[in-house]
Design a protein around this motif. Structure first.
Motif, PDB file in Angstrom:
ATOM      1  N   TYR A 423      48.464  99.235  23.665  1.00 49.50           N
ATOM      2  CA  TYR A 423      47.671  98.073  23.272  1.00 49.50           C
ATOM      3  C   TYR A 423      47.069  97.474  24.521  1.00 49.50           C
ATOM      4  O   TYR A 423      47.488  97.762  25.640  1.00 49.50           O
ATOM      5  N   ASP A 424      46.115  96.615  24.336  1.00 42.12           N
ATOM      6  CA  ASP A 424      45.412  95.996  25.445  1.00 42.12           C
ATOM      7  C   ASP A 424      46.264  94.866  25.989  1.00 42.12           C
ATOM      8  O   ASP A 424      46.508  93.869  25.298  1.00 42.12           O
ATOM      9  N   THR A 426      45.600  92.591  28.031  1.00 44.14           N
ATOM     10  CA  THR A 426      44.863  91.345  28.283  1.00 44.14           C
ATOM     11  C   THR A 426      44.670  90.512  27.036  1.00 44.14           C
ATOM     12  O   THR A 426      44.213  89.368  27.125  1.00 44.14           O
ATOM     13  N   LYS A 427      45.035  91.044  25.882  1.00 43.15           N
ATOM     14  CA  LYS A 427      44.881  90.321  24.598  1.00 43.15           C
ATOM     15  C   LYS A 427      46.251  90.091  23.981  1.00 43.15           C
ATOM     16  O   LYS A 427      47.165  90.883  24.182  1.00 43.15           O
ATOM     17  N   PRO A 428      46.376  88.978  23.205  1.00 44.28           N
ATOM     18  CA  PRO A 428      47.677  88.721  22.524  1.00 44.28           C
ATOM     19  C   PRO A 428      47.945  89.777  21.468  1.00 44.28           C
ATOM     20  O   PRO A 428      47.008  90.330  20.877  1.00 44.28           O
TER      21      PRO A 428
END
Length: 447
Positions: A423-424, A426-428
């Protein structure tokens, strides 16, 4: 015998009488001053008379006699007792006139002008080099001009001219020999410290650490500058001798091939003809032997026993043997110069080994280091070649690795980003999605 001679004399007188009678009759029939037709008839009558006389049967032995009154004609008779009448002459031979002596051709190349003679013939009475295509303002031509000046001005034989020219040239470059000897002595005295830095630099380069290798190289340069040592100074003498040797070699070869006639007997001892190769092969042997001693003693540069010449010394030692088949066919003039140059080098090393001479030229006394004090151990020819080959392979592998790393770095910088997480970061995280930590879940409020 006297009777035979009288008979022969009578026959000759009869032939002369016949000839004079024939000439008188021709004059009366065809007087002088007649037309061209009368002259033609006279010539025809004479030809017929000659033909009739020539048709007489030949005799086995025909003695010939001549007389100035016969007008250049010779008469012969086959009989010894011939009466003085017309039948005594049996053969008339008309010999062609003897040509005049040939006139020698005039010599056009040599002029009576004194200036032209000076341009063609030098003071020694020999053709000048300019007249036979030698000399000039090139290095080879200037060497030939100097040789001609020495030979003609002081009437020195060619072997002495070559020896004097070699001595003069080697004297001019003697200061460079002193400079190389000073540098060689300093390098030999500081060899242990230089070998330590050199080994560290080699290990850093083999390990691929370019920074350490550059640092040790900088230290080596500073150390040599501090001690006044420069490896390139050892090459000054060979670099200065190379153009001089080539100029002498090519100049003497042209003089021998032209050839300069006075060089045919301008040699010494057994090699009197300097334009030909030594028939006994003694000059090639002397040249190779003196060259080997020159290389072994290291007269003009560093001693070959130094560690920096460990590999090169074997190549140089084989040089005299390799060049011997070629020097066998060299003209004696070239080998005379080469042998003189080698003897001068050997004389220099003998003089420069005298302590008083070394002190006068400010050459340091060379310190003999024991083998245990030197970091670099002697490995012999085979070991040194094997080590050099291994170093070359290691250096090549390091260069290939560096090139491969540069290619990968450039490809990673220009290509797409590689996904390394599910998953990224930098994102929640999305509600209900699996936690990146697997079985671990955040605590609820009720708890």
């Amino acid at each position: 015998m006297l009777a035979k001679r009288m008979q022969l004399w009578k026959a000759t007188q009869a032939a002369l009488t016949m000839n004079s009678t024939a000439n008188k009759g021709a004059t009366q029939m065809f007087p002088t001053g007649g037309s061209s037709r009368d002259m033609h008839l006279s010539s025809s009558w004479s030809n017929q008379l000659t033909t009739r006389v020539m048709l007489a049967p030949p005799s086995p032995l025909i003695p010939l006699y001549s007389s100035a009154a016969a007008g250049g004609l010779r008469y012969a008779s086959s009989k010894t007792d011939v009466p003085p009448n017309m039948e005594s002459a049996k053969e008339l031979v008309d010999l062609p006139a003897i040509p005049d002596a040939p006139i020698p051709p005039a010599i056009q190349n040599i002029s009576t002008d004194p200036e032209s003679l000076m341009e063609t013939i030098d003071m020694a009475g020999e053709p000048t080099f300019a007249s036979i295509g030698l000399g000039g303002w090139s290095p080879v031509g200037m060497v030939q001009n100097c040789m001609e000046f020495l030979h003609c001005t002081w009437d020195i034989p060619w072997w002495g001219t070559i020896a004097i020219g070699t001595i003069v040239v080697r004297t001019l470059i003697f200061p460079l020999v002193i400079l190389a000897q000073r540098n060689s002595a300093k390098m030999s005295n500081n060899m242990p410290q230089m070998q330590v830095l050199q080994l560290k630099m080699t290990e850093a380069r083999q390990s691929g650490n370019a920074i350490e290798s550059a640092r040790y190289a900088q230290e080596m340069m500073l150390f040599m500058k501090e001690k006044g040592v420069n490896p390139l100074k050892n090459m000054i003498v060979p670099l200065a001798q190379a153009p001089l040797f080539l100029s002498f070699f090519m100049g003497l070869r042209q003089m021998a091939n032209t050839p300069v006639e006075s060089m045919r007997d301008g040699g010494l001892f057994w090699f009197t003809d300097l334009t030909l190769a030594d028939p006994f092969y003694l000059l090639p042997v002397i040249t190779s032997a003196t060259l080997y001693l020159t290389i072994e003693l290291g007269t003009d540069s560093a001693r070959l026993s130094a560690a920096n010449m460990n590999t090169m010394k074997y190549v140089l030692r084989a040089l005299p043997i390799v060049i011997f088949p070629f020097t066998m066919n060299f003209p004696a003039a070239i080998l005379t110069y080469w042998a003189c140059s080698n003897f001068i080098s050997l004389g220099q090393v003998a003089v420069l080994r005298i302590p008083a001479v070394r002190d006068y030229f400010k050459i340091e006394k060379m310190v003999t280091h024991p083998p245990s004090a030197l970091p670099a151990k002697k490995k012999g020819f085979v070991g040194g070649m094997k080590e050099s080959w291994d170093n070359m392979k290691i250096t090549k592998e390091i260069e290939e690795r560096q090139q491969l790393d540069e290619i990968r770095f450039a490809k990673a910088g220009k290509g797409p980003l590689v996904k390394t997480y599910k998953y990224d970061p930098t994102k929640p995280p999305v509600q209900g999605a699996a936690s990146p930590t697997g079985s671990l879940k955040p605590p609820s409020k009720e708890q």
